[in-house]
Design a protein around this motif. Structure first.
Motif, short mmCIF file in Angstrom:
data_model
loop_
_atom_site.label_atom_id
_atom_site.label_comp_id
_atom_site.label_asym_id
_atom_site.label_seq_id
_atom_site.Cartn_x
_atom_site.Cartn_y
_atom_site.Cartn_z
N LEU A 19 -43.33 -25.48 -45.49
CA LEU A 19 -42.43 -25.00 -46.54
C LEU A 19 -42.27 -23.49 -46.47
CD1 LEU A 19 -40.82 -25.58 -49.19
CD2 LEU A 19 -42.97 -25.17 -50.40
N TYR A 20 -43.38 -22.78 -46.28
CA TYR A 20 -43.35 -21.32 -46.24
C TYR A 20 -43.19 -20.76 -44.82
CZ TYR A 20 -44.61 -21.38 -51.14
OH TYR A 20 -44.60 -21.59 -52.49
N GLY A 21 -43.14 -21.63 -43.82
CA GLY A 21 -42.98 -21.19 -42.44
C GLY A 21 -44.13 -20.34 -41.96
N TYR A 22 -45.34 -20.69 -42.40
CA TYR A 22 -46.52 -19.92 -42.01
C TYR A 22 -46.76 -19.99 -40.50
CZ TYR A 22 -48.12 -19.64 -46.90
OH TYR A 22 -48.25 -19.38 -48.24
N ARG A 23 -47.25 -18.90 -39.95
CA ARG A 23 -47.77 -18.91 -38.58
C ARG A 23 -49.18 -19.48 -38.67
NH1 ARG A 23 -45.22 -17.50 -34.58
NH2 ARG A 23 -47.05 -17.07 -33.32
N VAL A 24 -49.47 -20.41 -37.78
CA VAL A 24 -50.75 -21.11 -37.84
C VAL A 24 -51.45 -21.09 -36.49
CG1 VAL A 24 -50.06 -22.62 -39.74
CG2 VAL A 24 -49.65 -23.36 -37.40
N ARG A 25 -52.77 -21.19 -36.55
CA ARG A 25 -53.61 -21.40 -35.36
C ARG A 25 -54.27 -22.75 -35.58
NH1 ARG A 25 -56.72 -17.02 -35.45
NH2 ARG A 25 -55.28 -15.95 -34.09
N LEU A 26 -53.98 -23.69 -34.70
CA LEU A 26 -54.51 -25.04 -34.82
C LEU A 26 -55.61 -25.23 -33.78
CD1 LEU A 26 -51.06 -26.84 -34.90
CD2 LEU A 26 -52.47 -26.23 -36.88
N THR A 27 -56.75 -25.73 -34.23
CA THR A 27 -57.80 -26.15 -33.31
C THR A 27 -57.74 -27.66 -33.27
OG1 THR A 27 -59.16 -24.25 -33.95
CG2 THR A 27 -60.27 -26.06 -32.80
N LEU A 28 -57.58 -28.20 -32.07
CA LEU A 28 -57.48 -29.65 -31.92
C LEU A 28 -58.86 -30.25 -31.66
CD1 LEU A 28 -54.26 -29.78 -29.72
CD2 LEU A 28 -54.48 -29.60 -32.21
N VAL A 70 -54.25 -20.35 -41.23
CA VAL A 70 -53.00 -19.65 -41.47
C VAL A 70 -53.21 -18.20 -41.08
CG1 VAL A 70 -51.29 -18.98 -43.17
CG2 VAL A 70 -52.35 -21.23 -43.32
N ILE A 71 -52.36 -17.69 -40.18
CA ILE A 71 -52.49 -16.31 -39.74
C ILE A 71 -51.40 -15.42 -40.33
CG2 ILE A 71 -53.85 -16.79 -37.68
CD1 ILE A 71 -51.38 -16.85 -36.02
N THR A 72 -50.55 -15.98 -41.18
CA THR A 72 -49.57 -15.19 -41.93
C THR A 72 -50.31 -14.44 -43.03
OG1 THR A 72 -47.82 -16.80 -41.50
CG2 THR A 72 -47.51 -15.33 -43.39
N PRO A 73 -50.11 -13.13 -43.14
CA PRO A 73 -50.78 -12.37 -44.21
C PRO A 73 -50.36 -12.85 -45.60
CG PRO A 73 -49.77 -10.89 -42.59
CD PRO A 73 -49.30 -12.28 -42.28
N ASN A 74 -51.29 -12.77 -46.55
CA ASN A 74 -51.05 -13.09 -47.96
C ASN A 74 -50.59 -14.53 -48.20
OD1 ASN A 74 -51.67 -10.38 -48.74
ND2 ASN A 74 -49.62 -9.81 -48.05
N ALA A 75 -51.05 -15.45 -47.37
CA ALA A 75 -50.69 -16.86 -47.52
C ALA A 75 -51.42 -17.45 -48.72
CB ALA A 75 -51.05 -17.62 -46.25
N ARG A 76 -50.95 -18.59 -49.18
CA ARG A 76 -51.55 -19.26 -50.34
C ARG A 76 -52.89 -19.91 -50.03
NH1 ARG A 76 -47.85 -19.94 -54.59
NH2 ARG A 76 -45.79 -19.15 -54.03
#
Length: 82
Positions: A19-28, A70-76
């Motif tokens: 929804l917010y288009g956050y940049r993410v780092r996913l560990t699988l 979440v690597i986007t600053p100030n994310a929820r």
């Protein structure tokens, strides 16, 4: 093919990231790391996938997620363990 499901509360975090288009780092689960912008969740052949922009992987099966950061600053929120 078997259905892949994750808990509803965990699914909510993925939807918020999209929804917010956050940049993410996913560990699988296989320890691979995928980074990009969360776009959407799609269902194909009874499996759910997270679409990730700017990533060679493109789409990640939700049942393969071990951790979402979440690597986007100030994310929820900042991190979810699956």
């Amino acid at each position: 093919m078997s259905e892949s499901r994750i808990a509803c509360d965990l699914h909510d975090y993925i939807e918020i990231a999209c929804l917010y288009g956050y940049r993410v780092r996913l560990t699988l689960k296989d320890q691979r790391i995928v980074e990009g912008r969360a776009l959407n969740v799609v269902t194909e052949e009874r499996r759910e996938f997270l679409l990730v922009e700017d990533s060679p992987a493109g789409k990640i099966a939700l049942d393969q997620l071990a951790k979402l950061q979440v690597i986007t600053p100030n994310a929820r929120f900042t991190e979810v363990i699956f």
